[in-house]
Design a protein around this motif. Sequence first.
Motif, PDB file in Angstrom:
ATOM      1  N   GLU A 212      -7.336 -10.065  -9.347  1.00 31.37           N
ATOM      2  CA  GLU A 212      -7.920  -9.939  -8.018  1.00 31.37           C
ATOM      3  C   GLU A 212      -7.491  -8.629  -7.382  1.00 31.37           C
ATOM      4  OE1 GLU A 212      -5.647 -12.400  -4.757  1.00 31.37           O
ATOM      5  OE2 GLU A 212      -5.758 -13.603  -6.580  1.00 31.37           O
ATOM      6  N   MET A 213      -8.375  -8.118  -6.533  1.00 33.08           N
ATOM      7  CA  MET A 213      -8.099  -6.900  -5.776  1.00 33.08           C
ATOM      8  C   MET A 213      -8.657  -7.157  -4.392  1.00 33.08           C
ATOM      9  SD  MET A 213      -8.861  -3.057  -7.048  1.00 33.08           S
ATOM     10  CE  MET A 213      -9.531  -1.990  -5.796  1.00 33.08           C
ATOM     11  N   ASN A 214      -7.775  -7.490  -3.452  1.00 34.28           N
ATOM     12  CA  ASN A 214      -8.186  -7.852  -2.101  1.00 34.28           C
ATOM     13  C   ASN A 214      -8.375  -6.605  -1.249  1.00 34.28           C
ATOM     14  OD1 ASN A 214      -7.821 -10.756  -2.581  1.00 34.28           O
ATOM     15  ND2 ASN A 214      -5.675 -10.186  -2.784  1.00 34.28           N
ATOM     16  N   GLN A 215      -9.547  -6.460  -0.641  1.00 35.19           N
ATOM     17  CA  GLN A 215      -9.870  -5.316   0.206  1.00 35.19           C
ATOM     18  C   GLN A 215      -9.491  -5.631   1.652  1.00 35.19           C
ATOM     19  OE1 GLN A 215     -11.136  -2.294  -0.778  1.00 35.19           O
ATOM     20  NE2 GLN A 215     -11.072  -2.956  -2.902  1.00 35.19           N
TER      21      GLN A 215
ATOM     22  N   HIS B  18      -6.434  -1.833  -0.335  1.00 32.69           N
ATOM     23  CA  HIS B  18      -6.444  -3.051  -1.142  1.00 32.69           C
ATOM     24  C   HIS B  18      -5.040  -3.395  -1.607  1.00 32.69           C
ATOM     25  CE1 HIS B  18      -6.397   0.167  -4.143  1.00 32.69           C
ATOM     26  NE2 HIS B  18      -5.856  -0.710  -4.969  1.00 32.69           N
ATOM     27  N   ASP B  19      -4.886  -4.614  -2.091  1.00 29.19           N
ATOM     28  CA  ASP B  19      -3.694  -4.980  -2.852  1.00 29.19           C
ATOM     29  C   ASP B  19      -4.177  -5.434  -4.225  1.00 29.19           C
ATOM     30  OD1 ASP B  19      -4.371  -7.740  -2.857  1.00 29.19           O
ATOM     31  OD2 ASP B  19      -3.155  -8.143  -1.094  1.00 29.19           O
ATOM     32  N   HIS B  20      -3.252  -5.825  -5.081  1.00 33.89           N
ATOM     33  CA  HIS B  20      -3.608  -6.222  -6.444  1.00 33.89           C
ATOM     34  C   HIS B  20      -3.289  -7.696  -6.695  1.00 33.89           C
ATOM     35  CE1 HIS B  20      -2.891  -1.829  -6.603  1.00 33.89           C
ATOM     36  NE2 HIS B  20      -4.068  -1.877  -7.194  1.00 33.89           N
TER      37      HIS B  20
ATOM     38  N   SER C 200     -10.658   3.983  -3.390  1.00 36.10           N
ATOM     39  CA  SER C 200     -10.539   2.564  -3.725  1.00 36.10           C
ATOM     40  C   SER C 200     -10.681   1.690  -2.489  1.00 36.10           C
ATOM     41  CB  SER C 200      -9.178   2.297  -4.367  1.00 36.10           C
ATOM     42  OG  SER C 200      -8.138   2.550  -3.418  1.00 36.10           O
TER      43      SER C 200
ATOM     44  N   LEU D 280      -4.861  -7.616 -14.087  1.00 31.52           N
ATOM     45  CA  LEU D 280      -5.511  -7.637 -12.781  1.00 31.52           C
ATOM     46  C   LEU D 280      -6.581  -8.719 -12.723  1.00 31.52           C
ATOM     47  CD1 LEU D 280      -5.446  -6.065 -10.104  1.00 31.52           C
ATOM     48  CD2 LEU D 280      -7.243  -4.620 -11.031  1.00 31.52           C
TER      49      LEU D 280
ATOM     50  N   TYR E 282      -1.415  -2.884 -15.044  1.00 33.61           N
ATOM     51  CA  TYR E 282      -1.176  -4.014 -14.152  1.00 33.61           C
ATOM     52  C   TYR E 282      -0.488  -5.130 -14.920  1.00 33.61           C
ATOM     53  CZ  TYR E 282      -4.610  -1.535 -11.385  1.00 33.61           C
ATOM     54  OH  TYR E 282      -5.281  -0.570 -10.689  1.00 33.61           O
TER      55      TYR E 282
END
Length: 166
Positions: A150-153, A83-85, A80, A148, A144
Amino acid sequence: MSDVSIAGDPTAFPHLARTDLPGHPTTVAGYARLVREIAADRARWEPLVRYDALTRWYARLETGPGYEVWLLSWLPGQSSGFHDHGPSAGVMTVLQGELTERALTADGEGSRALGPGGVRVFATGHLHEMVNAALEPAVSVHLYTPGLVEMNQYPAATRRDRHRVH
């Protein structure tokens, strides 16, 4: 002529006011229970599993008020990325195979292997990476809450900087 006289008395149709429908989960324990129920219902998820050589494959299994559930498959080596969510917290479990979670801890980066049946709960802001470091494909389910959006990389340099700040 009134609507009731045209349509009839709605209370005369008990199927319109069912009270035996299952409630949606609203607590971490309820979300964990739902994830376990989905994991145990192999006939529900197994026919949906697909593998993609280029990226992790995923499909939304369920939505409810304030949550959504995703099915993911992982070929060996797929990740993955860190990341965070965003504003979402979550619950996940591995359905088959094994995944390794790498997360930031007070002591730096820590990792743990997750096999079938274990449930992992994570809070909003949890920064981690999931990777299939095994030689066999893996399948997991993720819930989630809220859904969900956003998923910040985070690249490696950002992870180090974020760890120093916190």
